[in-house]
Design a protein around this motif. Structure first.
Motif, PDB file in Angstrom:
ATOM      1  N   TYR A  50       0.738  -1.175  -0.090  1.00  0.00           N
ATOM      2  CA  TYR A  50      -0.017   0.058  -0.087  1.00  0.00           C
ATOM      3  C   TYR A  50       0.773   1.508   0.103  1.00  0.00           C
ATOM      4  O   TYR A  50       1.880   1.469   0.792  1.00  0.00           O
ATOM      5  N   GLY A  51       0.666   2.180  -0.868  1.00  0.00           N
ATOM      6  CA  GLY A  51       1.367   3.405  -0.968  1.00  0.00           C
ATOM      7  C   GLY A  51       2.582   3.288  -1.583  1.00  0.00           C
ATOM      8  O   GLY A  51       3.404   4.329  -1.767  1.00  0.00           O
ATOM      9  N   THR A  52       2.963   2.340  -1.899  1.00  0.00           N
ATOM     10  CA  THR A  52       4.519   2.127  -2.759  1.00  0.00           C
ATOM     11  C   THR A  52       4.285   2.342  -4.389  1.00  0.00           C
ATOM     12  O   THR A  52       5.497   2.263  -4.763  1.00  0.00           O
ATOM     13  N   ASN A  53       3.362   2.369  -4.840  1.00  0.00           N
ATOM     14  CA  ASN A  53       3.175   2.562  -6.076  1.00  0.00           C
ATOM     15  C   ASN A  53       4.089   1.473  -6.829  1.00  0.00           C
ATOM     16  O   ASN A  53       4.949   1.634  -7.572  1.00  0.00           O
ATOM     17  N   ARG A  54       3.499   0.381  -6.554  1.00  0.00           N
ATOM     18  CA  ARG A  54       4.276  -1.141  -7.337  1.00  0.00           C
ATOM     19  C   ARG A  54       5.746  -1.285  -6.990  1.00  0.00           C
ATOM     20  O   ARG A  54       6.261  -1.744  -7.527  1.00  0.00           O
ATOM     21  N   GLY A  55       6.209  -0.613  -5.799  1.00  0.00           N
ATOM     22  CA  GLY A  55       7.531  -0.509  -5.515  1.00  0.00           C
ATOM     23  C   GLY A  55       8.274   0.468  -5.705  1.00  0.00           C
ATOM     24  O   GLY A  55       9.341   0.661  -5.063  1.00  0.00           O
ATOM     25  N   LEU A  56       7.926   1.553  -6.619  1.00  0.00           N
ATOM     26  CA  LEU A  56       8.746   2.677  -6.669  1.00  0.00           C
ATOM     27  C   LEU A  56       8.785   3.523  -5.592  1.00  0.00           C
ATOM     28  O   LEU A  56      10.195   4.047  -5.541  1.00  0.00           O
ATOM     29  N   SER A  57       8.057   3.674  -4.873  1.00  0.00           N
ATOM     30  CA  SER A  57       8.031   4.338  -3.640  1.00  0.00           C
ATOM     31  C   SER A  57       8.442   3.474  -2.289  1.00  0.00           C
ATOM     32  O   SER A  57       8.309   4.397  -1.290  1.00  0.00           O
ATOM     33  N   ALA A  58       8.602   2.289  -2.459  1.00  0.00           N
ATOM     34  CA  ALA A  58       8.847   1.560  -1.240  1.00  0.00           C
ATOM     35  C   ALA A  58      10.173   2.077  -0.515  1.00  0.00           C
ATOM     36  O   ALA A  58      11.236   2.310  -1.285  1.00  0.00           O
ATOM     37  N   SER A  59      10.114   2.053   0.725  1.00  0.00           N
ATOM     38  CA  SER A  59      11.395   2.698   1.455  1.00  0.00           C
ATOM     39  C   SER A  59      12.219   1.214   1.829  1.00  0.00           C
ATOM     40  O   SER A  59      11.879   0.005   1.494  1.00  0.00           O
ATOM     41  N   SER A  60      13.541   1.052   2.172  1.00  0.00           N
ATOM     42  CA  SER A  60      14.489   0.094   2.586  1.00  0.00           C
ATOM     43  C   SER A  60      13.750  -0.682   3.468  1.00  0.00           C
ATOM     44  O   SER A  60      13.702  -1.986   3.402  1.00  0.00           O
ATOM     45  N   LYS A  61      12.852  -0.259   4.650  1.00  0.00           N
ATOM     46  CA  LYS A  61      12.227  -0.793   5.513  1.00  0.00           C
ATOM     47  C   LYS A  61      11.071  -1.949   4.917  1.00  0.00           C
ATOM     48  O   LYS A  61      10.957  -3.132   5.317  1.00  0.00           O
ATOM     49  N   THR A  62      10.491  -1.266   3.937  1.00  0.00           N
ATOM     50  CA  THR A  62       9.382  -2.052   3.343  1.00  0.00           C
ATOM     51  C   THR A  62      10.115  -3.060   2.527  1.00  0.00           C
ATOM     52  O   THR A  62       9.309  -4.327   2.380  1.00  0.00           O
ATOM     53  N   ARG A  63      10.777  -2.542   1.738  1.00  0.00           N
ATOM     54  CA  ARG A  63      11.380  -3.891   0.837  1.00  0.00           C
ATOM     55  C   ARG A  63      11.998  -4.965   1.754  1.00  0.00           C
ATOM     56  O   ARG A  63      11.937  -6.084   0.912  1.00  0.00           O
ATOM     57  N   ALA A  64      12.681  -4.795   2.886  1.00  0.00           N
ATOM     58  CA  ALA A  64      13.414  -5.673   3.524  1.00  0.00           C
ATOM     59  C   ALA A  64      11.901  -6.715   3.911  1.00  0.00           C
ATOM     60  O   ALA A  64      12.081  -7.964   4.116  1.00  0.00           O
ATOM     61  N   GLU A  65      10.952  -5.900   4.634  1.00  0.00           N
ATOM     62  CA  GLU A  65       9.709  -6.944   4.993  1.00  0.00           C
ATOM     63  C   GLU A  65       9.163  -7.423   3.829  1.00  0.00           C
ATOM     64  O   GLU A  65       8.823  -8.761   3.986  1.00  0.00           O
ATOM     65  N   VAL A  66       8.863  -7.012   2.473  1.00  0.00           N
ATOM     66  CA  VAL A  66       8.477  -7.637   1.278  1.00  0.00           C
ATOM     67  C   VAL A  66       9.254  -8.983   1.219  1.00  0.00           C
ATOM     68  O   VAL A  66       8.961 -10.095   0.784  1.00  0.00           O
ATOM     69  N   ASN A  67      10.592  -8.590   1.067  1.00  0.00           N
ATOM     70  CA  ASN A  67      11.541  -9.859   0.800  1.00  0.00           C
ATOM     71  C   ASN A  67      11.323 -10.968   1.805  1.00  0.00           C
ATOM     72  O   ASN A  67      11.522 -12.050   1.184  1.00  0.00           O
ATOM     73  N   GLU A  68      11.288 -10.574   3.156  1.00  0.00           N
ATOM     74  CA  GLU A  68      10.862 -11.753   3.988  1.00  0.00           C
ATOM     75  C   GLU A  68       9.646 -12.419   3.867  1.00  0.00           C
ATOM     76  O   GLU A  68       9.767 -13.783   3.799  1.00  0.00           O
ATOM     77  N   LEU A  69       8.723 -11.625   3.561  1.00  0.00           N
ATOM     78  CA  LEU A  69       7.425 -12.252   3.418  1.00  0.00           C
ATOM     79  C   LEU A  69       7.380 -13.262   2.152  1.00  0.00           C
ATOM     80  O   LEU A  69       6.685 -14.269   2.133  1.00  0.00           O
ATOM     81  N   ILE A  70       8.369 -12.767   0.970  1.00  0.00           N
ATOM     82  CA  ILE A  70       8.156 -13.506  -0.257  1.00  0.00           C
ATOM     83  C   ILE A  70       8.999 -14.709  -0.099  1.00  0.00           C
ATOM     84  O   ILE A  70       8.633 -15.716  -0.601  1.00  0.00           O
ATOM     85  N   SER A  71       9.875 -14.704   0.733  1.00  0.00           N
ATOM     86  CA  SER A  71      10.677 -15.888   1.001  1.00  0.00           C
ATOM     87  C   SER A  71      10.094 -16.824   1.784  1.00  0.00           C
ATOM     88  O   SER A  71      10.016 -18.241   1.666  1.00  0.00           O
TER      89      SER A  71
END
Length: 277
Positions: A50-71
């Motif tokens: 939510y609010g990341t515009n498909r990843g474009l606006s994602a913060s480093s914290k959000t990216r880390a959370e996303v990568n952990e959930l994907i794994s």
């Protein structure tokens, strides 16, 4: 061409991965618990976009959370050999998140005045062995899309060999109601005085009607034009051949990976809405 698929992999190691990911027999209760866990992780993953515009606006914290959930989801993949489950893989998939730099560049085009990047989709036809990547976009008074089309062959349990052979541009749709972009306020302040704009709006009505009729004529003429499709020559660049790697697949979510560790998360399209950031 990481935005479309990953480069040539080691197919034998992919087979081994698929074999090792085959899950042992579990009881009904354990299966229910695992399904509940998968649903919970999927929900957290989709919420994190939510609010990341498909990843474009994602913060480093959000990216880390996303990568952990994907794994975590990849470890619970209910479809260990998606290439052999073409019925499940087939359909239209909408991109909801990516870390791919080429797609980021595309999404950043929204910073240009008046341009909006709409749905980015991938449609897989398992029967015909075809893949279509499509990007919708809009600007004041028009909407269109560009596409890249490819054939594919199954090469391993998780990978499809993809060869792009056609590019296309959809016939633009003219938005006739140009005044949805330009409208008068109900009142304007002039030197401290509130002025009613209703009389001016009445004066503009004939102009608006004439312009709308003209745009409708253009819209009718343009709608009869065929979409532009350009075959790619056999001697096209190496980027025309790629690999489609799927690491998670269920009835409504697909995760794919590309070179350099980039990731693509897509959801199944049933009743497609306009994409919202």
């Amino acid at each position: 061409n990481d935005a479309r698929a990953s480069r040539e992999p080691n197919a034998s190691s992919d087979d081994a991965t698929a074999s090792s990911s085959a899950r042992p027999e579990v009881s009904g209760e354990e299966e229910d618990e695992e399904e509940a866990e998968v649903d919970a992780v999927k929900s957290r993953l989709l919420d994190s976009f939510y609010g990341t515009n498909r990843g474009l606006s994602a913060s480093s914290k959000t990216r880390a959370e996303v990568n952990e959930l994907i794994s975590r989801l990849e470890a619970m993949n209910p479809t260990p050999s998606p290439s052999y489950e073409l019925a499940a893989l087939s359909g239209k998939w909408r991109l909801v998140y990516t870390s791919n730099s080429e797609v980021m560049f595309l999404l950043a085009a929204e910073n240009l005045p008046g341009l909006n990047v709409g749905d980015i989709t991938q449609t897989i036809d398992g029967v015909g062995g075809r893949v279509e990547n499509r990007v919708a976009f809009s600007a004041p008074m028009l909407e269109s899309s560009v596409s890249a089309n490819a054939s594919f062959e199954v090469r391993s349990p998780k990978r499809l060999q993809v060869k792009f052979d056609e590019a296309g541009v959809e016939t633009p749709t003219i938005v006739a109601d140009v005044f949805q972009y330009v409208s008068l306020p109900m009142t304007v302040d002039v030197m401290g005085q509130s002025i009613d704009t209703a009389p001016l709006a009445d004066l503009m009505q004939p102009f608006q009607s004439g312009l709308t009729d003209a745009l409708n004529g253009v819209k009718s003429a343009v709608s009869g034009l065929p979409s532009l499709k350009v075959p790619l020559p056999e001697s096209a660049s190496p980027g025309s051949e790629a690999w489609l790697l799927t690491t998670y697949l269920d009835g409504d979510l697909r995760i794919a990976r590309g070179d350099g560790g980039s990731v693509f998360v897509l959801t199944k399209v049933n009743d497609p809405p306009k994409y919202g950031n």
